[in-house]
Scaffold this motif. Sequence first.
Motif, PDB file in Angstrom:
ATOM      1  N   SER A 100       0.811  -1.221   0.000  1.00  0.00           N
ATOM      2  CA  SER A 100       0.000   0.000   0.000  1.00  0.00           C
ATOM      3  C   SER A 100       0.848   1.276   0.000  1.00  0.00           C
ATOM      4  CB  SER A 100      -0.939   0.010   1.207  1.00  0.00           C
ATOM      5  OG  SER A 100      -1.886  -1.034   1.111  1.00  0.00           O
ATOM      6  N   VAL A 101       2.098   1.178   0.480  1.00  0.00           N
ATOM      7  CA  VAL A 101       2.963   2.365   0.488  1.00  0.00           C
ATOM      8  C   VAL A 101       4.101   2.236  -0.521  1.00  0.00           C
ATOM      9  CG1 VAL A 101       2.407   2.989   2.853  1.00  0.00           C
ATOM     10  CG2 VAL A 101       4.337   1.452   2.427  1.00  0.00           C
ATOM     11  N   GLY A 102       3.966   1.276  -1.455  1.00  0.00           N
ATOM     12  CA  GLY A 102       4.951   1.126  -2.512  1.00  0.00           C
ATOM     13  C   GLY A 102       6.203   0.385  -2.111  1.00  0.00           C
ATOM     14  N   ALA A 103       6.207  -0.213  -0.907  1.00  0.00           N
ATOM     15  CA  ALA A 103       7.365  -1.002  -0.482  1.00  0.00           C
ATOM     16  C   ALA A 103       7.336  -2.373  -1.162  1.00  0.00           C
ATOM     17  CB  ALA A 103       7.388  -1.148   1.029  1.00  0.00           C
ATOM     18  N   VAL A 104       8.421  -3.119  -1.035  1.00  0.00           N
ATOM     19  CA  VAL A 104       8.587  -4.395  -1.738  1.00  0.00           C
ATOM     20  C   VAL A 104       8.800  -5.515  -0.718  1.00  0.00           C
ATOM     21  CG1 VAL A 104       9.966  -5.657  -3.429  1.00  0.00           C
ATOM     22  CG2 VAL A 104       9.592  -3.191  -3.710  1.00  0.00           C
ATOM     23  N   PRO A 105       7.775  -6.307  -0.410  1.00  0.00           N
ATOM     24  CA  PRO A 105       7.960  -7.427   0.526  1.00  0.00           C
ATOM     25  C   PRO A 105       8.862  -8.507  -0.090  1.00  0.00           C
ATOM     26  CG  PRO A 105       5.622  -6.926   0.209  1.00  0.00           C
ATOM     27  CD  PRO A 105       6.378  -6.197  -0.861  1.00  0.00           C
ATOM     28  N   VAL A 106       9.808  -8.987   0.703  1.00  0.00           N
ATOM     29  CA  VAL A 106      10.720 -10.045   0.274  1.00  0.00           C
ATOM     30  C   VAL A 106      10.508 -11.252   1.188  1.00  0.00           C
ATOM     31  CG1 VAL A 106      13.135 -10.718  -0.045  1.00  0.00           C
ATOM     32  CG2 VAL A 106      12.414  -8.365  -0.534  1.00  0.00           C
ATOM     33  N   ASP A 174      -4.446  10.326   3.972  1.00  0.00           N
ATOM     34  CA  ASP A 174      -4.265  10.575   2.544  1.00  0.00           C
ATOM     35  C   ASP A 174      -2.835  10.299   2.074  1.00  0.00           C
ATOM     36  OD1 ASP A 174      -3.039  12.721   3.735  1.00  0.00           O
ATOM     37  OD2 ASP A 174      -4.253  14.265   2.753  1.00  0.00           O
ATOM     38  N   VAL A 175      -1.886  10.195   3.020  1.00  0.00           N
ATOM     39  CA  VAL A 175      -0.518   9.834   2.631  1.00  0.00           C
ATOM     40  C   VAL A 175      -0.494   8.417   2.063  1.00  0.00           C
ATOM     41  CG1 VAL A 175       1.823   9.398   3.464  1.00  0.00           C
ATOM     42  CG2 VAL A 175       0.574  11.417   4.258  1.00  0.00           C
ATOM     43  N   VAL A 176      -1.225   7.513   2.726  1.00  0.00           N
ATOM     44  CA  VAL A 176      -1.296   6.137   2.231  1.00  0.00           C
ATOM     45  C   VAL A 176      -2.012   6.098   0.884  1.00  0.00           C
ATOM     46  CG1 VAL A 176      -2.164   3.797   2.691  1.00  0.00           C
ATOM     47  CG2 VAL A 176      -1.229   5.173   4.560  1.00  0.00           C
ATOM     48  N   ASP A 177      -3.096   6.862   0.746  1.00  0.00           N
ATOM     49  CA  ASP A 177      -3.806   6.910  -0.533  1.00  0.00           C
ATOM     50  C   ASP A 177      -2.898   7.389  -1.656  1.00  0.00           C
ATOM     51  OD1 ASP A 177      -6.339   5.974   0.240  1.00  0.00           O
ATOM     52  OD2 ASP A 177      -6.852   7.915   1.096  1.00  0.00           O
ATOM     53  N   GLU A 178      -2.090   8.409  -1.372  1.00  0.00           N
ATOM     54  CA  GLU A 178      -1.178   8.927  -2.388  1.00  0.00           C
ATOM     55  C   GLU A 178      -0.136   7.874  -2.772  1.00  0.00           C
ATOM     56  OE1 GLU A 178       0.416  12.427  -0.623  1.00  0.00           O
ATOM     57  OE2 GLU A 178      -1.465  13.576  -0.769  1.00  0.00           O
ATOM     58  N   THR A 180      -0.518   4.594  -2.505  1.00  0.00           N
ATOM     59  CA  THR A 180      -1.205   3.536  -3.245  1.00  0.00           C
ATOM     60  C   THR A 180      -1.478   3.969  -4.682  1.00  0.00           C
ATOM     61  OG1 THR A 180      -2.237   2.624  -1.253  1.00  0.00           O
ATOM     62  CG2 THR A 180      -3.302   2.117  -3.349  1.00  0.00           C
ATOM     63  N   ASP A 181      -1.899   5.216  -4.855  1.00  0.00           N
ATOM     64  CA  ASP A 181      -2.165   5.736  -6.202  1.00  0.00           C
ATOM     65  C   ASP A 181      -0.928   5.648  -7.091  1.00  0.00           C
ATOM     66  OD1 ASP A 181      -4.781   6.326  -5.558  1.00  0.00           O
ATOM     67  OD2 ASP A 181      -4.376   8.440  -5.079  1.00  0.00           O
ATOM     68  N   ALA A 182       0.244   5.783  -6.478  1.00  0.00           N
ATOM     69  CA  ALA A 182       1.493   5.806  -7.251  1.00  0.00           C
ATOM     70  C   ALA A 182       1.963   4.402  -7.651  1.00  0.00           C
ATOM     71  CB  ALA A 182       2.589   6.513  -6.454  1.00  0.00           C
ATOM     72  N   VAL A 183       1.389   3.377  -7.034  1.00  0.00           N
ATOM     73  CA  VAL A 183       1.782   2.000  -7.361  1.00  0.00           C
ATOM     74  C   VAL A 183       1.008   1.558  -8.601  1.00  0.00           C
ATOM     75  CG1 VAL A 183       1.949  -0.372  -6.557  1.00  0.00           C
ATOM     76  CG2 VAL A 183       2.221   1.513  -4.933  1.00  0.00           C
ATOM     77  N   VAL A 184       1.724   1.172  -9.658  1.00  0.00           N
ATOM     78  CA  VAL A 184       1.093   0.820 -10.932  1.00  0.00           C
ATOM     79  C   VAL A 184       1.596  -0.552 -11.394  1.00  0.00           C
ATOM     80  CG1 VAL A 184       0.724   3.215 -11.601  1.00  0.00           C
ATOM     81  CG2 VAL A 184       2.887   2.088 -12.184  1.00  0.00           C
ATOM     82  N   MET A 185       1.111  -0.969 -12.540  1.00  0.00           N
ATOM     83  CA  MET A 185       1.418  -2.315 -13.032  1.00  0.00           C
ATOM     84  C   MET A 185       2.920  -2.572 -13.134  1.00  0.00           C
ATOM     85  SD  MET A 185      -1.378  -4.216 -13.842  1.00  0.00           S
ATOM     86  CE  MET A 185      -1.593  -5.020 -15.414  1.00  0.00           C
ATOM     87  N   GLU A 186       3.682  -1.581 -13.578  1.00  0.00           N
ATOM     88  CA  GLU A 186       5.110  -1.810 -13.786  1.00  0.00           C
ATOM     89  C   GLU A 186       5.926  -1.692 -12.498  1.00  0.00           C
ATOM     90  OE1 GLU A 186       6.507   2.704 -15.114  1.00  0.00           O
ATOM     91  OE2 GLU A 186       6.317   1.125 -16.624  1.00  0.00           O
TER      92      GLU A 186
END
Length: 606
Positions: A100-106, A174-178, A180-186
């Motif tokens: 949700s915040v654009g991080a990458v779970p490993v 709204d920080v989380v919403d922003e 999440t909005d920035a996370v896209v298919m690529e």
Amino acid sequence: MTQTTTLPEASTPGRGTLTPEMSIPKILRERAARDPEGTIFERQSALGSSFVPVTTKVFFDEVRAFARGLVALGVEPGDRVAIMSRTSYEWSVLDLGAWSVGAVPVPVYETSSAEQVEWIVTDAGVRLVFAENRAMAALVEPLVGKVPGLEKVYVIDEFAISQVSAAGTEVPEDVVDERTDAVVMESLATVIYTSGTTGRPKGVELTHGNFVSLVVNGTDDPNFSGVVRGGGKRTLLFMPMAHVFARFVEVLCIYSGAVMAHVPDAKNLVADLGAFRPTFLLAVPRVFEKVYNSADAKAGSGARKRIFRWGAKVAIEYSRAQDRPDGPGAALKAQHAVAARLVYGKILAAMGGDLEYAISGGAPLGERLGHFFRGIGVVVLEGYGLTEVGAPTTVNRPGLVKIGTVGPPYPGSSVRIGADGQVQVKGPNVFRGYRNNPEATEAAFDDGWFVTGDIGTLDADGYLRITGRQKELIVTAGGKNVAPAVLEDRLRGHPLVSQVVVVGDAKPFIGALVTLDGDMLPQWLANHGLPAMSVAEAAENPQVLAALDRAVTRANEAVSRAESIRKIRVLTTDLTIENDYLTPSQKVKRAKVLADFAGEVEKIYS
């Protein structure tokens, strides 16, 4: 490398609508908006005997609270956050919170060694680690200050999620919403390190698009929607969530509207299935082998055993008849109805009572088992995939099942057979590359197609059949090429057998190392009128060895004489994940076995 000849190829069009802005956290957000009071998960109670519903809103709120905590801790988009744990509800909170915040779970397997953990944390550039318990955390904590960028280890059992969530109470929603909005298919979704039967694990980089394309194309395809979509669809997840298959299921259920529950492993699977009552299940073939062998063993001996074996035979014949134009005859239908009352009901009850479909992957499922389960009323949809393709790349589908194959290409994917016989894949589910390893990435592709390393064939209808691994082909002293998988899979279906490693490279004939199933051994001995004995004693018992020889003879029916097993050696040490002879996805580490048991191999040929 480019192709100059036409190669066998098959494709299945995708039915779903995909846009560049889609991502995993947006799928969750849309479900929360659409059905906030509906059940998304069920959590196992403290007693382990029942499951408690969790609404989408409750789960979504937990995810967002954790996501805000990550922001408060300074986690930025693209930062890697490792999860080392058994399968659990908490894993899904961690996954979706990080996404949700654009991080990458490993993911890190809970069975990983200290050396493996250090490699993954270092190569991935992990910033935070969430370990299930203190013992797992102890493997990672010495790396803080040693591995560049690694800041802290949190312990899930010690309220890590609550601690992080509490840190984010001042972070605006709204920080989380922003984010999440920035996370896209690529956007990069995860780095999964292949469990690997040889060599150091490679980090497979999978994007949000890899997962989203799979779940949308699969769920929106009319041939699959009846399995996973909508009210009443339920699945129990017991596979390791460090494996790509389980992560795919997690995202699939969030999109499809199905209800999912987690249990840490398959040790109490029968009780867990009875409590949760899934309608579809995803598992590796060993689970289906265990279900069949356990039912066979519990039938005991004498009349009950004969009735079970008769019922199993009827189920297989009934399933095979379904593939004929005229279908089952009246006599077979009558026998099937009797067998359903006497035999099948108990097996179906042991799988929860509501199971309609099972999806099998990770290794070949024997045709006998596929027909048996379809014959009793559970259709096993066998599929094929790899970490690099986000899990499935071919799969059988309801009404279009060819038992013995792994199905046609998954919706949206294409499959072809290379000039060397290797299966190649193209589609939006194919990974973007190996982390920090451009040489391996380049070597993995042939003219834009991912080369899987598996040998296979496509039939006239585009159904794929896997015959073995390129790197596992055995060449005997006589020059005969032998794919060990078919022999190993058939022999492993015997109740006494746990694992099989076929050998014979540069040898005069094919042999096999066999281990005994310690869980099944006591019941088998009792059923055959033999006294209790240890695995070591059973390995030398004439009646046990005779039973194994008969099993070898049956397995050899699938191959030519030059490919058949002539001699076996029974090991007293089983091959397990714990002793590092199996990968976490239950694949044998063949090179390690051959090295450590070289003396036993030589005894086959002495």
